[in-house]
Design a protein around this motif. Structure first.
Motif, PDB file in Angstrom:
ATOM      1  N   LEU A  95       0.827  -1.211   0.000  1.00 60.27           N
ATOM      2  CA  LEU A  95       0.000   0.000   0.000  1.00 60.27           C
ATOM      3  C   LEU A  95       0.859   1.257   0.000  1.00 60.27           C
ATOM      4  N   GLU A  96       1.948   1.212   0.733  1.00 60.86           N
ATOM      5  CA  GLU A  96       2.850   2.382   0.764  1.00 60.86           C
ATOM      6  C   GLU A  96       3.442   2.642  -0.614  1.00 60.86           C
ATOM      7  N   LEU A  97       3.823   1.570  -1.292  1.00 67.20           N
ATOM      8  CA  LEU A  97       4.350   1.726  -2.660  1.00 67.20           C
ATOM      9  C   LEU A  97       3.297   2.354  -3.565  1.00 67.20           C
ATOM     10  N   PHE A  98       2.078   1.875  -3.425  1.00 61.14           N
ATOM     11  CA  PHE A  98       0.985   2.378  -4.255  1.00 61.14           C
ATOM     12  C   PHE A  98       0.728   3.859  -3.982  1.00 61.14           C
ATOM     13  N   ILE A  99       0.726   4.207  -2.704  1.00 61.43           N
ATOM     14  CA  ILE A  99       0.467   5.600  -2.324  1.00 61.43           C
ATOM     15  C   ILE A  99       1.593   6.500  -2.831  1.00 61.43           C
ATOM     16  N   GLU A 100       2.817   6.031  -2.725  1.00 59.23           N
ATOM     17  CA  GLU A 100       3.955   6.823  -3.180  1.00 59.23           C
ATOM     18  C   GLU A 100       3.890   7.044  -4.687  1.00 59.23           C
ATOM     19  N   ASN A 101       3.528   5.991  -5.399  1.00 57.76           N
ATOM     20  CA  ASN A 101       3.375   6.103  -6.844  1.00 57.76           C
ATOM     21  C   ASN A 101       2.286   7.125  -7.200  1.00 57.76           C
ATOM     22  N   THR A 102       1.191   7.060  -6.485  1.00 61.00           N
ATOM     23  CA  THR A 102       0.081   7.991  -6.725  1.00 61.00           C
ATOM     24  C   THR A 102       0.503   9.417  -6.401  1.00 61.00           C
ATOM     25  N   ARG A 103       1.262   9.564  -5.346  1.00 63.01           N
ATOM     26  CA  ARG A 103       1.733  10.911  -4.952  1.00 63.01           C
ATOM     27  C   ARG A 103       2.637  11.501  -6.022  1.00 63.01           C
ATOM     28  N   GLN A 104       3.524  10.673  -6.553  1.00 65.57           N
ATOM     29  CA  GLN A 104       4.423  11.153  -7.603  1.00 65.57           C
ATOM     30  C   GLN A 104       3.636  11.538  -8.853  1.00 65.57           C
ATOM     31  N   MET A 105       2.618  10.752  -9.160  1.00 68.46           N
ATOM     32  CA  MET A 105       1.767  11.087 -10.307  1.00 68.46           C
ATOM     33  C   MET A 105       1.089  12.429 -10.080  1.00 68.46           C
ATOM     34  N   GLY A 149       7.310  14.899 -19.436  1.00 64.59           N
ATOM     35  CA  GLY A 149       6.814  14.027 -18.374  1.00 64.59           C
ATOM     36  C   GLY A 149       5.750  13.033 -18.840  1.00 64.59           C
ATOM     37  N   GLN A 150       5.372  13.077 -20.129  1.00 67.02           N
ATOM     38  CA  GLN A 150       4.278  12.211 -20.607  1.00 67.02           C
ATOM     39  C   GLN A 150       4.657  10.739 -20.497  1.00 67.02           C
ATOM     40  N   ASN A 151       5.881  10.401 -20.925  1.00 67.43           N
ATOM     41  CA  ASN A 151       6.310   8.998 -20.861  1.00 67.43           C
ATOM     42  C   ASN A 151       6.354   8.506 -19.412  1.00 67.43           C
ATOM     43  N   VAL A 152       6.847   9.367 -18.572  1.00 68.46           N
ATOM     44  CA  VAL A 152       6.939   9.010 -17.147  1.00 68.46           C
ATOM     45  C   VAL A 152       5.542   8.770 -16.592  1.00 68.46           C
ATOM     46  N   LEU A 153       4.624   9.639 -16.966  1.00 66.69           N
ATOM     47  CA  LEU A 153       3.241   9.496 -16.487  1.00 66.69           C
ATOM     48  C   LEU A 153       2.651   8.177 -16.955  1.00 66.69           C
ATOM     49  N   ASN A 154       2.912   7.822 -18.219  1.00 64.06           N
ATOM     50  CA  ASN A 154       2.384   6.559 -18.747  1.00 64.06           C
ATOM     51  C   ASN A 154       2.959   5.378 -17.969  1.00 64.06           C
ATOM     52  N   GLN A 155       4.242   5.466 -17.653  1.00 70.49           N
ATOM     53  CA  GLN A 155       4.873   4.385 -16.870  1.00 70.49           C
ATOM     54  C   GLN A 155       4.228   4.281 -15.492  1.00 70.49           C
ATOM     55  N   LYS A 156       3.974   5.445 -14.927  1.00 71.05           N
ATOM     56  CA  LYS A 156       3.377   5.460 -13.581  1.00 71.05           C
ATOM     57  C   LYS A 156       1.988   4.839 -13.612  1.00 71.05           C
ATOM     58  N   ILE A 157       1.244   5.087 -14.660  1.00 70.57           N
ATOM     59  CA  ILE A 157      -0.107   4.511 -14.764  1.00 70.57           C
ATOM     60  C   ILE A 157      -0.019   2.998 -14.847  1.00 70.57           C
ATOM     61  N   GLN A 158       0.931   2.502 -15.642  1.00 66.79           N
ATOM     62  CA  GLN A 158       1.097   1.045 -15.762  1.00 66.79           C
ATOM     63  C   GLN A 158       1.540   0.458 -14.421  1.00 66.79           C
ATOM     64  N   THR A 159       2.402   1.159 -13.739  1.00 64.42           N
ATOM     65  CA  THR A 159       2.846   0.694 -12.403  1.00 64.42           C
ATOM     66  C   THR A 159       1.665   0.628 -11.456  1.00 64.42           C
ATOM     67  N   MET A 160       0.782   1.619 -11.569  1.00 63.41           N
ATOM     68  CA  MET A 160      -0.395   1.657 -10.701  1.00 63.41           C
ATOM     69  C   MET A 160      -1.265   0.419 -10.919  1.00 63.41           C
ATOM     70  N   VAL A 161      -1.438   0.037 -12.182  1.00 68.05           N
ATOM     71  CA  VAL A 161      -2.273  -1.133 -12.487  1.00 68.05           C
ATOM     72  C   VAL A 161      -1.629  -2.395 -11.911  1.00 68.05           C
ATOM     73  N   SER A 162      -0.313  -2.515 -12.077  1.00 65.55           N
ATOM     74  CA  SER A 162       0.363  -3.725 -11.577  1.00 65.55           C
ATOM     75  C   SER A 162       0.319  -3.778 -10.052  1.00 65.55           C
ATOM     76  N   GLU A 163       0.462  -2.621  -9.412  1.00 63.34           N
ATOM     77  CA  GLU A 163       0.406  -2.606  -7.940  1.00 63.34           C
ATOM     78  C   GLU A 163      -0.986  -2.925  -7.440  1.00 63.34           C
ATOM     79  N   MET A 164      -1.998  -2.485  -8.156  1.00 57.11           N
ATOM     80  CA  MET A 164      -3.372  -2.830  -7.761  1.00 57.11           C
ATOM     81  C   MET A 164      -3.598  -4.329  -7.890  1.00 57.11           C
TER      82      MET A 164
END
Lengths: 134, 243
Positions: free
Chosen positions: A12-22, A33-48
């Protein structure tokens, strides 16, 4: 049991940190920052997905509904535990007071009845002793 | 009273035998649980009026139940070894805010969940769709997340809205976060494109060098304005005009 909670907490902490960075990226967005944002979205799905896998491990955990009311009001859930302890203590004292008073009343009643009905009280005591503990 | 009187039931005796012959303690009269019942017998002697005979000594004397291990008068805190918890919660001050329980959560979590529709109750009452696979987004789906450059309006900047205790560090964290947003984007993009790094840094440097110079100039101008409009200078000017 504690290990399962620790693992879930870490995830959950990883997920929250990822969301905060987004949130930071989006609050002042730059084109690079578009590519980074896309990566963060994919990370969010995998963490969920990871969090969803942990659901079976904590199926048997029961949480009182009143705790959710405390959290929804923005209050510390430790206050719920504190309130429960206080209520339990108050009720404990209340019932102990009742029990003690009833015991005192019984003793006083026996004394007075023995004065008024001595023979009957002797029979009563014998009956009680014969049957079991008084 | 009449309802409480229970006639003895001669289960194994013949209808012709009378209860008088057997006696009240014979097997013909099975002993049942006597708690809460009236110990009486009814004599049905022919030729005489039926009468109630009290066989027990006291009316409504019940069997005493066994003593329970835990009663309401037991000290439940010591019984369940909760004294340490009691001292921890009741002797020490427990802070009221949710942010005291979860200090590392970003955003303002002390506000009620009903305000921004993020309450746990609503999650329980209206259960979201579950048991569906969560797959990675395709390229076409990600194209929906293309954003325009620029800052968000302040009303939507919820990540910067921390709790009141953190307000002192808010200004510092705002500036650092804005800078870190660029850094985050650049750090990860440079990991992919190392050649782009020096150009971005070159673009940044003059901006950062200009910023403190501009702020110094502004401060100097403000000081000059204050000196012109201050009461001391106004007094001296008035004195000079009079003379």
């Amino acid at each position: 049991m504690a290990e399962k909670f620790e693992a879930l907490e870490q995830q959950l902490e990883l997920f929250i940190e990822n969301t905060r960075q987004m949130g930071i990226i989006v609050s002042d967005f730059q084109p690079q920052g578009q590519n980074v944002l896309n990566q963060k979205i994919q990370t969010m799905v995998s963490e969920m997905n990871e969090i969803d896998k942990m659901r079976s491990q904590i199926d048997n955990v029961l949480v009182p509904m009143e705790v959710f009311d405390y959290i929804d009001q923005g209050r510390n859930p430790n206050l719920y535990t504190k309130d429960c302890l206080e209520k339990a203590l108050a009720k404990n004292e209340h019932v102990k007071g009742k029990t003690d008073n009833l015991k005192r009343f019984k003793a006083m009643l026996l004394v007075e009845l023995s004065k008024v009905f001595p023979n009957e009280m002797e029979m009563y005591r014998a009956l009680k002793q014969g049957r079991g503990p008084t | 009273m009449a309802d409480l009187i229970r006639r003895p039931e001669p289960m194994q005796s013949s209808p012709r035998s009378s209860p008088r012959d057997r006696g009240s303690r014979s097997p013909a009269y099975p002993r049942q649980d006597s708690s809460g019942t009236l110990k009486t017998t009814i004599s049905l002697v022919p030729g005489k009026t039926p009468s109630v005979i009290h066989t027990g000594s006291f009316y409504l004397v019940k069997d005493i139940p066994d003593e329970a291990e835990i009663t309401g008068s037991t000290n439940l805190l010591s019984y369940y070894n909760l004294e340490h918890s009691y001292n921890r919660f009741l002797n020490k001050k427990v802070k009221e805010e949710l942010s005291a329980f979860l200090p590392h959560l970003p955003g303002n979590i002390d506000s009620p969940g009903i305000q921004d529709n993020s309450s746990l109750r609503s999650l329980i009452e209206k259960i979201p769709i579950m048991n569906k696979d969560m797959n990675q987004l395709s390229g076409s789906a990600l194209s929906g997340f293309r954003l325009h450059p620029g800052a968000l309006p302040e009303q939507y900047q919820t990540m910067n809205q921390m709790t009141q205790k953190k307000k002192k560090h808010k200004r510092k964290s705002k500036e650092s976060e804005k800078g870190s947003a660029l850094q985050l984007a650049q750090d990860i993009s440079t990991a992919d494109n190392p050649s782009a790094e020096p150009e971005a840094r070159k673009n940044k440097r003059p901006k950062r060098e200009d910023e403190p110079k501009d702020s110094k100039k502004k401060k100097k101008k403000e000081k000059k304005k204050k000196k012109k409009h201050s009461p001391d200078t106004a007094g001296t000017n008035g004195a000079e005009a009079a003379s």
